[in-house]
Design an enzyme around this catalytic site. Sequence first.
Site, PDB file in Angstrom:
ATOM      1  CG  ASP A 186      -2.293   0.729   0.774  1.00  0.00           C
ATOM      2  OD1 ASP A 186      -2.248   1.928   0.442  1.00  0.00           O
ATOM      3  OD2 ASP A 186      -3.355   0.078   0.736  1.00  0.00           O
ATOM      4  CB  SER A 230     -14.973  -0.932 -12.092  1.00  0.00           C
ATOM      5  OG  SER A 230     -16.172  -0.339 -11.645  1.00  0.00           O
ATOM      6  CE  LYS A 243     -10.895  -0.075 -11.205  1.00  0.00           C
ATOM      7  NZ  LYS A 243      -9.665  -0.717 -10.679  1.00  0.00           N
ATOM      8  CB  ALA A 258     -16.617  -4.643  -1.877  1.00  0.00           C
ATOM      9  CB  ALA A 259     -19.665  -2.076   1.896  1.00  0.00           C
ATOM     10  CE1 TYR A 314     -12.279   3.109  -9.928  1.00  0.00           C
ATOM     11  CE2 TYR A 314     -14.490   2.681 -10.765  1.00  0.00           C
ATOM     12  CZ  TYR A 314     -13.414   2.320  -9.964  1.00  0.00           C
ATOM     13  OH  TYR A 314     -13.476   1.169  -9.225  1.00  0.00           O
ATOM     14  CG  ASN A 339      -7.285  -4.309  -4.532  1.00  0.00           C
ATOM     15  OD1 ASN A 339      -8.482  -4.519  -4.745  1.00  0.00           O
ATOM     16  ND2 ASN A 339      -6.873  -3.580  -3.486  1.00  0.00           N
ATOM     17  CB  SER A 399       3.029   5.110  -5.275  1.00  0.00           C
ATOM     18  OG  SER A 399       2.081   5.320  -6.307  1.00  0.00           O
ATOM     19  CB  VAL A 400       0.714   0.702  -8.101  1.00  0.00           C
ATOM     20  CG1 VAL A 400       0.459  -0.372  -7.062  1.00  0.00           C
ATOM     21  CG2 VAL A 400      -0.445   1.697  -8.174  1.00  0.00           C
TER      22      VAL A 400
HETATM   23  N1  LIG Z   1     -15.569  -1.165  -3.822  1.00  0.00           N
HETATM   24  C1  LIG Z   1     -16.175  -1.419  -4.970  1.00  0.00           C
HETATM   25  O1  LIG Z   1     -17.397  -1.614  -5.048  1.00  0.00           O
HETATM   26  C2  LIG Z   1     -15.369  -1.525  -6.225  1.00  0.00           C
HETATM   27  C3  LIG Z   1     -16.056  -1.693  -7.440  1.00  0.00           C
HETATM   28  C4  LIG Z   1     -15.329  -1.869  -8.597  1.00  0.00           C
HETATM   29  C5  LIG Z   1     -13.948  -1.848  -8.541  1.00  0.00           C
HETATM   30  N2  LIG Z   1     -13.316  -1.634  -7.357  1.00  0.00           N
HETATM   31  C6  LIG Z   1     -11.859  -1.636  -7.378  1.00  0.00           C
HETATM   32  O2  LIG Z   1     -11.361  -2.487  -6.374  1.00  0.00           O
HETATM   33  C7  LIG Z   1     -10.083  -1.997  -5.938  1.00  0.00           C
HETATM   34  C8  LIG Z   1     -10.078  -1.850  -4.434  1.00  0.00           C
HETATM   35  O3  LIG Z   1     -11.002  -0.837  -4.084  1.00  0.00           O
HETATM   36  P1  LIG Z   1     -11.642  -0.665  -2.638  1.00  0.00           P
HETATM   37  O4  LIG Z   1     -13.092  -0.531  -2.823  1.00  0.00           O
HETATM   38  O5  LIG Z   1     -11.122  -1.684  -1.698  1.00  0.00           O
HETATM   39  O6  LIG Z   1     -11.098   0.798  -2.290  1.00  0.00           O
HETATM   40  P2  LIG Z   1     -10.296   1.338  -1.047  1.00  0.00           P
HETATM   41  O7  LIG Z   1     -10.196   2.813  -1.257  1.00  0.00           O
HETATM   42  O8  LIG Z   1     -10.885   0.834   0.225  1.00  0.00           O
HETATM   43  O9  LIG Z   1      -8.867   0.661  -1.220  1.00  0.00           O
HETATM   44  C9  LIG Z   1      -7.956   1.037  -2.210  1.00  0.00           C
HETATM   45  C10 LIG Z   1      -6.560   0.870  -1.629  1.00  0.00           C
HETATM   46  O10 LIG Z   1      -5.615   1.207  -2.651  1.00  0.00           O
HETATM   47  C11 LIG Z   1      -4.600   1.966  -2.042  1.00  0.00           C
HETATM   48  N3  LIG Z   1      -3.930   2.795  -3.040  1.00  0.00           N
HETATM   49  C12 LIG Z   1      -4.401   3.904  -3.656  1.00  0.00           C
HETATM   50  N4  LIG Z   1      -3.480   4.410  -4.483  1.00  0.00           N
HETATM   51  C13 LIG Z   1      -2.404   3.586  -4.407  1.00  0.00           C
HETATM   52  C14 LIG Z   1      -1.145   3.587  -5.026  1.00  0.00           C
HETATM   53  N5  LIG Z   1      -0.792   4.538  -5.894  1.00  0.00           N
HETATM   54  N6  LIG Z   1      -0.267   2.580  -4.726  1.00  0.00           N
HETATM   55  C15 LIG Z   1      -0.604   1.605  -3.850  1.00  0.00           C
HETATM   56  N7  LIG Z   1      -1.796   1.576  -3.210  1.00  0.00           N
HETATM   57  C16 LIG Z   1      -2.680   2.562  -3.495  1.00  0.00           C
HETATM   58  C17 LIG Z   1      -5.307   2.805  -0.987  1.00  0.00           C
HETATM   59  O11 LIG Z   1      -4.398   3.304  -0.020  1.00  0.00           O
HETATM   60  C18 LIG Z   1      -6.291   1.796  -0.434  1.00  0.00           C
HETATM   61  O12 LIG Z   1      -5.773   1.042   0.631  1.00  0.00           O
HETATM   62  C19 LIG Z   1      -9.852  -0.695  -6.695  1.00  0.00           C
HETATM   63  O13 LIG Z   1      -9.075  -0.936  -7.844  1.00  0.00           O
HETATM   64  C20 LIG Z   1     -11.238  -0.277  -7.097  1.00  0.00           C
HETATM   65  O14 LIG Z   1     -11.242   0.560  -8.229  1.00  0.00           O
HETATM   66  C21 LIG Z   1     -13.984  -1.469  -6.201  1.00  0.00           C
END
Ligand SMILES: NC(=O)c1ccc[n+]([C@@H]2O[C@H](COP(=O)([O-])OP(=O)(O)OC[C@H]3O[C@@H](n4cnc5c(N)ncnc54)[C@H](O)[C@@H]3O)[C@@H](O)[C@H]2O)c1
Length: 289
Positions: free
Chosen positions: A35, A140, A157, A185-186, A153, A88, A61-62
């Site tokens: 992270d 997504s 995606k 997801a929530a 976004y 992710n 950072s990724v």
């Molecule tokens: N929650 C949903 O319903 C949903 C739906 C579709 C897609 N997604 C995707 O699932 C993935 C996870 O999302 P989430 O809902 O858990 O969100 P979240 O915000 O809870 O978690 C995202 C994590 O990524 C980390 N992050 C952000 N930028 C970063 C970087 N540059 N380098 C490393 N880490 C970084 C953040 O610190 C955080 O811990 C994301 O790619 C999101 O787009 C989520």
Amino acid sequence: MLDGKTAIVTGAGGGLGRAHALYLASKGAKILVNDVTVDAAERIAQEVRDSGGTALAYAASVTDDAAIEAMVSAALQAWGHIDILVNNAGILRDKSFAKMTIADFRTVVDVHLMGAAICSKAVWEPMRQRGFGRIVMTTSSSGLYGNFGQANYGAAKMALVGLMQTLAIEGEKYGIRVNCLAPTAATGMTEGVLDAASLKMLAPERVSPALLALVGDDAPTRSILCAGAGHFAAANITLTHGAYVGIAADAGEQVVARWDEIKDRDQEIVPTYGFVQAEREVEAAKAVG
Ligand SMILES: NC(=O)c1ccc[n+]([C@@H]2O[C@H](COP(=O)([O-])OP(=O)(O)OC[C@H]3O[C@@H](n4cnc5c(N)ncnc54)[C@H](O)[C@@H]3O)[C@@H](O)[C@H]2O)c1
């Protein structure tokens, strides 16, 4: 099922990434928890260890290719091989396109698309040399189908689906399989977007089991798995049978007139690679001489 396997999960300091790390660890994989902050990565790595798993924390950072290369080297040094990468990490900068700045558009594309490309590139050679790899892109529904306020976004995606399509083709002969997960997801990301009753059903832990199908020894490749609330479905990029219209002066008018036939989904296929479209077009043209 994942005993002896090693996995990198990016953005695993919370939300879905945390659930993925704990889930993969519960199936026997060693996890590198990535992270942006040390605190977040270390907290979840400790959670994995507390639940009986093996984990390393790595803050990077990724989007930082040098830092990600160093992260992959650290995993290789610790474990000798990387079997699984779950791309992710992600962010949101939601606004209608009219109000969105190009800077925000770039930032979102940078984290999702460039971040996944950078991480995939960093593990690609070690996976290729070893003849085994599993890469998951997190796409997504917003990219697959669109969502108001998410032009940046959604575009990022959907770009990950494109990245998957070609990496799956190029990785096939090296045992590298690449798939997409489209989760619901929530998490911090969906706060205020979904109603309370829905959020209750959408625990991230209900998504993570999708990973077992995508990263196991028998994993498919080029699949898009949609997962949320314990429900799983597949999305496909399809091509309709279409119609040959030709090159007469009224070709445009014919496309308009035959729109329903062109869009008809009765005989649609999921092409196995991009050139299938060109093959079918040339075949149709040759058929009429
Ligand atoms: N929650 C949903 O319903 C949903 C739906 C579709 C897609 N997604 C995707 O699932 C993935 C996870 O999302 P989430 O809902 O858990 O969100 P979240 O915000 O809870 O978690 C995202 C994590 O990524 C980390 N992050 C952000 N930028 C970063 C970087 N540059 N380098 C490393 N880490 C970084 C953040 O610190 C955080 O811990 C994301 O790619 C999101 O787009 C989520």
